[in-house]
Design an enzyme around this catalytic site. Structure first.
Site, PDB file in Angstrom:
ATOM      1  N   TYR A 174      -8.397 -91.914 -37.681  1.00 22.85           N
ATOM      2  CA  TYR A 174      -8.709 -93.112 -38.479  1.00 22.85           C
ATOM      3  C   TYR A 174      -9.051 -94.312 -37.598  1.00 22.85           C
ATOM      4  CZ  TYR A 174      -7.654 -90.368 -42.525  1.00 22.85           C
ATOM      5  OH  TYR A 174      -7.731 -89.380 -43.486  1.00 22.85           O
TER       6      TYR A 174
ATOM      7  N   ASN B 187     -14.482 -94.253 -51.175  1.00 20.52           N
ATOM      8  CA  ASN B 187     -14.704 -94.524 -49.754  1.00 20.52           C
ATOM      9  C   ASN B 187     -13.598 -95.416 -49.200  1.00 20.52           C
ATOM     10  OD1 ASN B 187     -17.007 -93.129 -50.324  1.00 20.52           O
ATOM     11  ND2 ASN B 187     -18.342 -94.937 -50.355  1.00 20.52           N
TER      12      ASN B 187
ATOM     13  N   ASP C 110     -14.249 -97.056 -46.338  1.00 17.73           N
ATOM     14  CA  ASP C 110     -14.929 -98.083 -45.536  1.00 17.73           C
ATOM     15  C   ASP C 110     -14.873 -99.406 -46.301  1.00 17.73           C
ATOM     16  OD1 ASP C 110     -17.878 -96.501 -46.720  1.00 17.73           O
ATOM     17  OD2 ASP C 110     -17.276 -98.533 -47.280  1.00 17.73           O
TER      18      ASP C 110
ATOM     19  N   HIS D 126      -8.858 -94.435 -52.884  1.00 18.62           N
ATOM     20  CA  HIS D 126      -8.324 -93.602 -51.793  1.00 18.62           C
ATOM     21  C   HIS D 126      -7.885 -94.446 -50.600  1.00 18.62           C
ATOM     22  CE1 HIS D 126     -10.557 -89.866 -53.493  1.00 18.62           C
ATOM     23  NE2 HIS D 126      -9.472 -90.141 -54.162  1.00 18.62           N
TER      24      HIS D 126
ATOM     25  N   CYS E  88       3.695 -99.596 -44.042  1.00 16.10           N
ATOM     26  CA  CYS E  88       4.944 -99.332 -43.305  1.00 16.10           C
ATOM     27  C   CYS E  88       5.755 -98.279 -44.067  1.00 16.10           C
ATOM     28  CB  CYS E  88       5.752-100.624 -43.182  1.00 16.10           C
ATOM     29  SG  CYS E  88       7.387-100.374 -42.458  1.00 16.10           S
TER      30      CYS E  88
ATOM     31  N   CYS F 209       5.431-103.344 -37.816  1.00 20.77           N
ATOM     32  CA  CYS F 209       5.168-103.768 -39.201  1.00 20.77           C
ATOM     33  C   CYS F 209       5.224-105.291 -39.277  1.00 20.77           C
ATOM     34  CB  CYS F 209       6.210-103.186 -40.152  1.00 20.77           C
ATOM     35  SG  CYS F 209       6.062-103.874 -41.817  1.00 20.77           S
TER      36      CYS F 209
ATOM     37  N   ASN G 171     -27.819 -89.438 -57.239  1.00 27.73           N
ATOM     38  CA  ASN G 171     -27.328 -88.672 -56.091  1.00 27.73           C
ATOM     39  C   ASN G 171     -28.491 -87.983 -55.385  1.00 27.73           C
ATOM     40  OD1 ASN G 171     -24.512 -88.478 -55.397  1.00 27.73           O
ATOM     41  ND2 ASN G 171     -24.774 -86.262 -55.393  1.00 27.73           N
TER      42      ASN G 171
HETATM   43  C1  LIG Z   1     -10.545 -80.472 -52.393  1.00 23.23           C
HETATM   44  C2  LIG Z   1     -10.075 -80.566 -53.823  1.00 23.23           C
HETATM   45  C3  LIG Z   1     -10.197 -79.301 -54.566  1.00 23.23           C
HETATM   46  N1  LIG Z   1      -8.662 -81.034 -53.821  1.00 23.23           N
HETATM   47  C4  LIG Z   1      -8.317 -82.027 -54.644  1.00 23.23           C
HETATM   48  O1  LIG Z   1      -9.082 -82.554 -55.426  1.00 23.23           O
HETATM   49  C5  LIG Z   1      -6.891 -82.482 -54.486  1.00 23.23           C
HETATM   50  C6  LIG Z   1      -5.954 -81.553 -55.264  1.00 23.23           C
HETATM   51  C7  LIG Z   1      -6.193 -81.546 -56.710  1.00 23.23           C
HETATM   52  C8  LIG Z   1      -5.716 -82.448 -57.584  1.00 23.23           C
HETATM   53  N2  LIG Z   1      -6.139 -82.127 -58.851  1.00 23.23           N
HETATM   54  C9  LIG Z   1      -6.892 -81.020 -58.796  1.00 23.23           C
HETATM   55  C10 LIG Z   1      -7.571 -80.316 -59.793  1.00 23.23           C
HETATM   56  C11 LIG Z   1      -8.266 -79.203 -59.443  1.00 23.23           C
HETATM   57  C12 LIG Z   1      -8.290 -78.807 -58.075  1.00 23.23           C
HETATM   58  C13 LIG Z   1      -7.632 -79.532 -57.069  1.00 23.23           C
HETATM   59  C14 LIG Z   1      -6.946 -80.634 -57.435  1.00 23.23           C
HETATM   60  N3  LIG Z   1      -6.751 -83.877 -54.917  1.00 23.23           N
HETATM   61  C15 LIG Z   1      -5.742 -84.599 -54.375  1.00 23.23           C
HETATM   62  O2  LIG Z   1      -4.926 -84.173 -53.578  1.00 23.23           O
HETATM   63  C16 LIG Z   1      -5.678 -86.050 -54.830  1.00 23.23           C
HETATM   64  C17 LIG Z   1      -6.005 -87.028 -53.670  1.00 23.23           C
HETATM   65  C18 LIG Z   1      -7.343 -86.775 -53.135  1.00 23.23           C
HETATM   66  C19 LIG Z   1      -7.739 -87.905 -52.161  1.00 23.23           C
HETATM   67  C20 LIG Z   1      -7.869 -87.384 -50.754  1.00 23.23           C
HETATM   68  N4  LIG Z   1      -8.427 -88.410 -49.864  1.00 23.23           N
HETATM   69  C21 LIG Z   1      -9.727 -88.614 -49.679  1.00 23.23           C
HETATM   70  N5  LIG Z   1     -10.189 -89.629 -48.904  1.00 23.23           N
HETATM   71  C22 LIG Z   1      -9.263 -90.387 -48.062  1.00 23.23           C
HETATM   72  C23 LIG Z   1      -9.139 -89.707 -46.752  1.00 23.23           C
HETATM   73  C24 LIG Z   1     -10.356 -89.920 -45.883  1.00 23.23           C
HETATM   74  O3  LIG Z   1     -11.347 -90.490 -46.341  1.00 23.23           O
HETATM   75  O4  LIG Z   1     -10.253 -89.522 -44.722  1.00 23.23           O
HETATM   76  S1  LIG Z   1     -10.858 -87.564 -50.462  1.00 23.23           S
HETATM   77  C25 LIG Z   1     -12.373 -87.801 -49.595  1.00 23.23           C
HETATM   78  O5  LIG Z   1     -13.128 -86.660 -49.864  1.00 23.23           O
HETATM   79  C26 LIG Z   1     -14.030 -86.922 -50.921  1.00 23.23           C
HETATM   80  C27 LIG Z   1     -15.403 -86.719 -50.373  1.00 23.23           C
HETATM   81  O6  LIG Z   1     -16.245 -86.581 -51.442  1.00 23.23           O
HETATM   82  P1  LIG Z   1     -17.599 -87.476 -51.550  1.00 23.23           P
HETATM   83  O7  LIG Z   1     -17.262 -88.912 -51.320  1.00 23.23           O
HETATM   84  O8  LIG Z   1     -18.225 -87.063 -52.801  1.00 23.23           O
HETATM   85  O9  LIG Z   1     -18.440 -87.003 -50.246  1.00 23.23           O
HETATM   86  P2  LIG Z   1     -19.217 -85.612 -50.027  1.00 23.23           P
HETATM   87  O10 LIG Z   1     -19.595 -85.574 -48.603  1.00 23.23           O
HETATM   88  O11 LIG Z   1     -18.450 -84.481 -50.620  1.00 23.23           O
HETATM   89  O12 LIG Z   1     -20.554 -85.766 -50.930  1.00 23.23           O
HETATM   90  C28 LIG Z   1     -21.488 -86.768 -50.634  1.00 23.23           C
HETATM   91  C29 LIG Z   1     -22.488 -86.745 -51.784  1.00 23.23           C
HETATM   92  O13 LIG Z   1     -23.414 -87.807 -51.556  1.00 23.23           O
HETATM   93  C30 LIG Z   1     -24.743 -87.316 -51.709  1.00 23.23           C
HETATM   94  N6  LIG Z   1     -25.580 -88.088 -50.778  1.00 23.23           N
HETATM   95  C31 LIG Z   1     -25.697 -87.914 -49.433  1.00 23.23           C
HETATM   96  N7  LIG Z   1     -26.530 -88.866 -48.928  1.00 23.23           N
HETATM   97  C32 LIG Z   1     -26.929 -89.646 -50.001  1.00 23.23           C
HETATM   98  C33 LIG Z   1     -27.788 -90.774 -50.129  1.00 23.23           C
HETATM   99  N8  LIG Z   1     -28.413 -91.310 -49.082  1.00 23.23           N
HETATM  100  N9  LIG Z   1     -27.956 -91.325 -51.361  1.00 23.23           N
HETATM  101  C34 LIG Z   1     -27.325 -90.778 -52.462  1.00 23.23           C
HETATM  102  N10 LIG Z   1     -26.487 -89.696 -52.395  1.00 23.23           N
HETATM  103  C35 LIG Z   1     -26.301 -89.150 -51.175  1.00 23.23           C
HETATM  104  C36 LIG Z   1     -24.677 -85.827 -51.379  1.00 23.23           C
HETATM  105  O14 LIG Z   1     -25.681 -85.174 -52.092  1.00 23.23           O
HETATM  106  C37 LIG Z   1     -23.278 -85.435 -51.885  1.00 23.23           C
HETATM  107  O15 LIG Z   1     -23.340 -85.052 -53.258  1.00 23.23           O
HETATM  108  C38 LIG Z   1     -13.873 -88.362 -51.333  1.00 23.23           C
HETATM  109  O16 LIG Z   1     -13.024 -88.428 -52.436  1.00 23.23           O
HETATM  110  C39 LIG Z   1     -13.213 -88.968 -50.105  1.00 23.23           C
HETATM  111  O17 LIG Z   1     -12.460 -90.099 -50.413  1.00 23.23           O
HETATM  112  N11 LIG Z   1      -4.328 -86.402 -55.207  1.00 23.23           N
HETATM  113  C40 LIG Z   1      -3.781 -85.879 -56.312  1.00 23.23           C
HETATM  114  O18 LIG Z   1      -4.362 -85.092 -57.030  1.00 23.23           O
HETATM  115  O19 LIG Z   1      -2.512 -86.390 -56.560  1.00 23.23           O
HETATM  116  C41 LIG Z   1      -1.817 -85.867 -57.692  1.00 23.23           C
HETATM  117  C42 LIG Z   1      -2.269 -86.499 -58.979  1.00 23.23           C
HETATM  118  C43 LIG Z   1      -1.746 -86.031 -60.086  1.00 23.23           C
HETATM  119  C44 LIG Z   1      -2.089 -86.595 -61.313  1.00 23.23           C
HETATM  120  C45 LIG Z   1      -3.026 -87.615 -61.438  1.00 23.23           C
HETATM  121  C46 LIG Z   1      -3.540 -88.043 -60.322  1.00 23.23           C
HETATM  122  C47 LIG Z   1      -3.184 -87.493 -59.072  1.00 23.23           C
END
Ligand SMILES: CC(C)NC(=O)[C@H](Cc1c[nH]c2ccccc12)NC(=O)[C@H](CCCC/N=C(/NCCC(=O)O)S[C@H]1O[C@H](COP(=O)(O)OP(=O)(O)OC[C@H]2O[C@@H](n3cnc4c(N)ncnc43)[C@H](O)[C@@H]2O)[C@@H](O)[C@H]1O)NC(=O)OCc1ccccc1
Length: 231
Positions: free
Chosen positions: A59, A95, A97, A112, A120, A139, A204
């Site tokens: 990070y 994001n 950022d 997120h 802390c 902290c 997208n």
């Molecule tokens: C992998 C996945 C299956 N796992 C999950 O979803 C898990 C588990 C889960 C929960 N519920 C479920 C249900 C089903 C299955 C799994 C789960 N979720 C969690 O653990 C979440 C917490 C998840 C958060 C994790 N932290 C991040 N980020 C911070 C860290 C860090 O950044 O380092 S997630 C991180 O990955 C994700 C990345 O996805 P995108 O941003 O979409 O990026 P990606 O590269 O995938 O896609 C980019 C897109 O842009 C497009 N693009 C590219 N260039 C352009 C361009 N130029 N213009 C336009 N579009 C463009 C591309 O075509 C593409 O489509 C973002 O969310 C990002 O923040 N917490 C939780 O569920 O808590 C309990 C709870 C219970 C009840 C109610 C609520 C909560």
């Protein structure tokens, strides 16, 4: 594209794709962040307790990168819409950022977390954070040393401000999703949450995993599609 009379309530969801043209890698695209590292190692509480220095390094590198990038036309168009929209408006970003803030967005939720904050593990205080977080960061609130972590929501952790998010989803009439692949929940479930009640539009580069759930899908770079859509 979005007429102000009657000013429908708008919710916008953004992902890594909106910051791609500013020079920040996405997660799943070629060369994306998750290609370089294992999610388990850097974006889970378990990974942090196993090897905190590794996570601080990951990070710290992303935080340092923020100084080399600036908001693009898509970030600026959303900030403009926020400034002038007379109706309810909420921008929800996945994001970590700070480009939406630097573009001037105010009605904004970083669901997120943010690279610009640290938390802390002792007193739970969240503090604005510039430089690196390290194993002996102090902290600013309780003065404890060595128990700071980036204020980032890791996998398995509860996203931030979910109440405010679901309240806005509960009354939105236009749901706009930009630059997200629809893989990560609960964000990927928002379109299903509003379906049938709100008009849903995806902007997208390629159709997301949930594209079939949207009323309208436009493909292209965010810096072209977003200014055109909000104009
Ligand atoms: C992998 C996945 C299956 N796992 C999950 O979803 C898990 C588990 C889960 C929960 N519920 C479920 C249900 C089903 C299955 C799994 C789960 N979720 C969690 O653990 C979440 C917490 C998840 C958060 C994790 N932290 C991040 N980020 C911070 C860290 C860090 O950044 O380092 S997630 C991180 O990955 C994700 C990345 O996805 P995108 O941003 O979409 O990026 P990606 O590269 O995938 O896609 C980019 C897109 O842009 C497009 N693009 C590219 N260039 C352009 C361009 N130029 N213009 C336009 N579009 C463009 C591309 O075509 C593409 O489509 C973002 O969310 C990002 O923040 N917490 C939780 O569920 O808590 C309990 C709870 C219970 C009840 C109610 C609520 C909560």
């Amino acid at each position: 594209m979005v007429s102000t009379d009657a000013a429908p309530a708008i919710v916008v969801l953004t992902g890594a794709g909106i910051s791609k043209e500013s020079g920040l890698a996405t997660f799943r695209c070629e060369g994306g962040a998750w290609q370089q590292v294992r999610i388990e190692d850097v974006a889970t509480p378990e990974g942090f307790s196993r090897n905190p220095q590794r996570v601080h390094d990951f990070y710290n590198a992303r935080r340092a990168q923020l100084a080399e990038v600036t908001p693009n036309a898509a970030h600026l168009a959303l900030a403009e819409l926020d400034r002038h929209w007379p109706g309810d408006f909420l921008l929800i970003t996945q994001n970590v950022d700070d480009l939406h803030e630097r573009a001037g967005s105010r009605r904004l939720v970083n669901m997120h977390g943010s690279l610009r904050r640290a938390r802390c593990l002792g007193c739970e205080a969240v503090s604005p954070w510039e430089g690196n977080t390290t194993l002996d960061s102090r902290c600013p609130a309780c003065g404890e040393v060595g128990i700071m972590r980036p204020d980032i929501v890791w996998f398995g952790e509860m996203p931030q401000q979910l109440e405010r998010i679901y309240a806005a989803l509960g009354q939105c009439e236009l749901f706009l999703s930009i630059g997200t692949s629809g893989h990560v929940y609960p964000a990927a479930g928002f379109v299903a949450e509003v379906q049938g009640r709100a008009r849903t539009v995806e902007l997208n580069l390629e159709p997301s995993k949930g594209a079939s759930l949207f009323d309208e899908v436009r493909q292209g770079p965010a810096t072209e599609l977003v200014p055109e859509f909000v104009a």
